[in-house]
Design a protein around this motif. Structure first.
Motif, short mmCIF file in Angstrom:
data_model
loop_
_atom_site.label_atom_id
_atom_site.label_comp_id
_atom_site.label_asym_id
_atom_site.label_seq_id
_atom_site.Cartn_x
_atom_site.Cartn_y
_atom_site.Cartn_z
N ALA A 115 0.85 -1.20 0.00
CA ALA A 115 0.00 0.00 0.00
C ALA A 115 0.88 1.24 0.00
CB ALA A 115 -0.90 0.01 1.24
N ALA A 116 0.32 2.33 -0.54
CA ALA A 116 1.03 3.61 -0.59
C ALA A 116 0.36 4.61 0.34
CB ALA A 116 1.03 4.14 -2.01
N PRO A 117 1.02 4.99 1.44
CA PRO A 117 0.39 5.95 2.37
C PRO A 117 0.34 7.35 1.77
CG PRO A 117 2.61 5.38 3.11
CD PRO A 117 2.32 4.52 1.91
N VAL A 118 -0.82 7.99 1.91
CA VAL A 118 -0.98 9.31 1.29
C VAL A 118 -0.85 10.42 2.33
CG1 VAL A 118 -3.51 9.27 1.36
CG2 VAL A 118 -2.39 10.62 -0.36
N ASN A 119 -1.09 10.07 3.60
CA ASN A 119 -1.09 11.13 4.60
C ASN A 119 -0.96 10.55 6.01
OD1 ASN A 119 -3.55 9.98 5.31
ND2 ASN A 119 -4.81 11.63 4.55
N VAL A 120 -0.87 11.46 6.98
CA VAL A 120 -1.07 11.09 8.37
C VAL A 120 -2.09 12.08 8.94
CG1 VAL A 120 -0.04 10.60 10.63
CG2 VAL A 120 1.37 10.44 8.57
N GLY A 135 1.13 16.88 23.70
CA GLY A 135 2.37 16.08 23.72
C GLY A 135 2.17 14.65 23.24
N ALA A 136 0.92 14.26 23.03
CA ALA A 136 0.65 12.90 22.54
C ALA A 136 -0.22 12.99 21.28
CB ALA A 136 -0.07 12.08 23.60
N VAL A 137 -0.11 12.00 20.44
CA VAL A 137 -0.87 11.99 19.18
C VAL A 137 -1.45 10.60 18.93
CG1 VAL A 137 -0.68 12.18 16.66
CG2 VAL A 137 0.48 13.86 18.10
N THR A 138 -2.75 10.56 18.63
CA THR A 138 -3.32 9.33 18.08
C THR A 138 -3.50 9.57 16.58
OG1 THR A 138 -5.45 10.20 18.83
CG2 THR A 138 -4.53 8.35 20.07
N PHE A 139 -2.99 8.64 15.78
CA PHE A 139 -2.96 8.89 14.33
C PHE A 139 -3.72 7.83 13.55
CE2 PHE A 139 -0.34 5.73 12.17
CZ PHE A 139 0.20 5.02 13.24
N ASN A 140 -4.09 8.22 12.33
CA ASN A 140 -4.46 7.23 11.31
C ASN A 140 -3.88 7.71 9.99
OD1 ASN A 140 -6.57 9.28 11.31
ND2 ASN A 140 -7.54 8.04 9.74
N SER A 141 -3.67 6.79 9.09
CA SER A 141 -3.04 7.13 7.81
C SER A 141 -3.88 6.53 6.70
CB SER A 141 -1.62 6.56 7.78
OG SER A 141 -1.10 6.57 6.46
N ASP A 142 -4.35 7.38 5.80
CA ASP A 142 -5.05 6.86 4.62
C ASP A 142 -4.01 6.29 3.67
OD1 ASP A 142 -7.85 7.74 5.08
OD2 ASP A 142 -6.94 9.72 5.09
N GLN A 143 -4.22 5.05 3.27
CA GLN A 143 -3.27 4.45 2.33
C GLN A 143 -4.07 3.94 1.14
OE1 GLN A 143 -0.04 2.28 3.88
NE2 GLN A 143 -0.19 3.15 5.94
N PHE A 144 -3.42 3.87 0.00
CA PHE A 144 -4.05 3.23 -1.14
C PHE A 144 -3.48 1.83 -1.27
CE2 PHE A 144 -5.37 7.54 -1.97
CZ PHE A 144 -6.70 7.32 -2.30
N ALA A 145 -4.32 0.86 -0.90
CA ALA A 145 -3.94 -0.53 -1.01
C ALA A 145 -4.16 -0.95 -2.45
CB ALA A 145 -4.78 -1.39 -0.07
N GLN A 152 -0.80 0.84 -11.34
CA GLN A 152 -0.76 0.88 -9.87
C GLN A 152 0.55 1.48 -9.39
OE1 GLN A 152 -1.40 -3.29 -8.87
NE2 GLN A 152 -3.49 -2.85 -8.18
N ALA A 153 1.65 1.01 -9.99
CA ALA A 153 2.97 1.51 -9.57
C ALA A 153 3.09 3.00 -9.88
CB ALA A 153 4.07 0.72 -10.26
N ALA A 154 2.55 3.42 -11.02
CA ALA A 154 2.62 4.83 -11.40
C ALA A 154 1.81 5.69 -10.42
CB ALA A 154 2.10 5.02 -12.82
N MET A 155 0.63 5.17 -10.02
CA MET A 155 -0.19 5.91 -9.06
C MET A 155 0.54 6.01 -7.72
SD MET A 155 -4.01 4.97 -7.68
CE MET A 155 -4.72 5.87 -6.29
N ALA A 156 1.13 4.90 -7.29
CA ALA A 156 1.86 4.90 -6.01
C ALA A 156 3.03 5.87 -6.05
CB ALA A 156 2.34 3.48 -5.69
N SER A 157 3.73 5.87 -7.16
CA SER A 157 4.88 6.77 -7.31
C SER A 157 4.42 8.23 -7.24
CB SER A 157 5.57 6.48 -8.65
OG SER A 157 6.49 7.48 -8.95
N ALA A 158 3.31 8.54 -7.90
CA ALA A 158 2.79 9.91 -7.88
C ALA A 158 2.42 10.31 -6.45
CB ALA A 158 1.58 10.02 -8.80
#
Ligand code: GAL
Length: 417
Positions: free
Chosen positions: A134-139, A292-302, A315-321
């Motif tokens: 998967a390619a993570p897009v954000n946090v 001082g603390a963070v709970t996170f989630n990360s949207d990824q494109f699987a 798929q690879a081109a999208m992940a690279s972008a």
């Protein structure tokens, strides 16, 4: 030198291969980014891919938090026709990988050195059995409060830093005749608020309860206290909160009908879309007691296991972008999240974004960065859904007190494992 030449050659081969194949294939993308702010961010992605010759076939499934999207996905995969790429969170990615349903992004990841720039906390979900899936897009982070600045100023009080100060601000807002808390009564939103209350009980406690699933923590006094506070906050909702979508709750704060919303930083996307400016029109603070603390989630494109070289290349081109540093900045500035890479400058981010980037880095170093239970980064879906049930029942007044809710939570989590 030899290594560099080899790396460069394989990166070149990949680029040439991708651009040739990508023209032939579109990517079909399943996602739940349908609110105003989300759609604006998604456009940044669509336009970026279009500029690289990658066509977009949209498969939106509305519903914050993605539950409806995951149901739609299951139907597509069962029918033997998975989309090319799917927005996905945390443990869901790992579950699909365990089913053998996902493809492989190792080649593009190696050519672009993702191992060195994507934080370990995200790689834990982007990789399965050592392979990139998967390619993570954000946090995003979930322990934020979005406050209408005029409403806060009218209270004559400062930004609340603990629960008692928060209650004092809420009481003043109530006296002033506005709804103190804009809330959407949907299980994932109830759970988003509860994440922050559990974190405010202490970082060790959050970890014991939500990451380690320790029965004593889940059913103990601190959990009871978190539920007592949730029940207290409930008294500041308006009568129409049940079922409300999160972005409509954001709109109530944006237009001054309500004082504040407890929500992840995708809410900021709504404020920005409405032309609001942080520090002037609205204030972003960490949920009182969680500084001082963070709970996170990360949207990824699987990436699903699609057939044919052209589809795999797309798929690879999208992940690279997605992983390009300039895209990471442009997209996350609009989305409200922060980059999924550690080497993206904060220059283009507003003050809330700059704070988000700094908080994340500091929490990572301090050991106070945790996956969000509400957003699928603390425990697998079965456990997450069990917590949703109890949290929502507590919001709906189904337990005699916080202690009864904590006991129900410990029982529900035990049964779900
Ligand atoms: C989250 C997702 C965000 C956001 C939100 C509301 O789970 O990570 O990107 O859009 O849902 O839909």
């Amino acid at each position: 030198m030899k290594m560099m030449t080899k790396g460069f050659a394989s990166a070149m081969a990949l680029t040439i291969g991708l651009s040739a194949a990508a023209k032939a294939e579109d990517v079909e993308v399943l996602h739940w980014w349908t609110s105003g702010g989300e759609a604006a961010a998604l456009n940044v992605l669509k336009e970026d891919l279009a500029s690289k010759g990658i066509g977009w076939v949209d498969m939106p499934v509305a519903g914050g938090g993605g539950e409806a999207a995951m149901t739609a996905l299951r139907a597509r995969v069962t029918a033997g026709d998975p989309p090319t790429a799917v927005q996905m969170l945390g443990f869901d990615i790992q579950d699909w990988a365990a089913e053998g349903a996902l493809g492989n992004l190792d080649e593009v990841a190696a050519a672009e050195g993702w191992d060195n720039v994507i934080p370990g906390a995200l790689q834990r979900f982007s990789k399965y059995d050592g392979h990139w899936i998967a390619a993570p897009v954000n946090v995003h982070s979930t322990n934020w409060v979005w406050i209408n600045k005029a409403a806060l100023d009218a209270t004559g009080l400062g930004e609340p830093t603990n629960f008692d100060e928060l209650v004092a601000v809420l009481d003043k807002m109530k006296e002033a005749g506005i709804t103190p808390i804009a809330h959407g009564g949907q299980p994932w939103q109830d759970a988003t608020v509860f994440d922050a209350l559990v974190l405010a009980e202490g970082t060790d406690f959050y970890k014991s309860a939500f990451i380690d699933l320790d029965p004593a923590a889940l059913g103990g006094e601190k959990m009871a206290d978190a539920f007592t506070k949730l029940i207290k906050l409930r008294s500041y909702f308006d009568p129409n909160f049940s079922g409300r979508d999160w972005n409509l709750a954001s709109a109530m704060v944006i237009n001054g009908e309500a004082g504040m919303q407890f929500m992840g930083d995708w809410a900021k996307g709504e404020f920005l879309k409405a032309g609001k400016v942080p520090g002037t029109d609205f204030v972003c603070i960490r949920f009182p007691g969680t500084q001082g603390a963070v709970t996170f989630n990360s949207d990824q494109f699987a990436m699903f296991n699609v057939q044919g070289d052209a589809k795999k290349a797309a798929q690879a081109a999208m992940a690279s972008a997605i992983e390009s540093p300039t895209f990471q900045s442009a997209f996350n500035v609009v989305k409200g999240s922060v980059p999924a890479r550690t080497d993206v400058p904060d220059t283009d981010f507003d003050d809330c974004g700059k704070k988000g980037i700094k908080d994340l880095a500091e929490a990572n170093t301090a050991g106070t960065l945790f996956g969000s239970m509400a957003h699928g980064h603390a425990a697998p879906a079965a456990v997450k859904n069990a917590t949703y049930d109890v949290i929502t029942a507590a919001v709906n007044g189904e337990y005699a007190d916080g202690a009864a809710a904590a006991k129900a939570l410990a029982d529900a989590v035990a049964a779900a494992q």
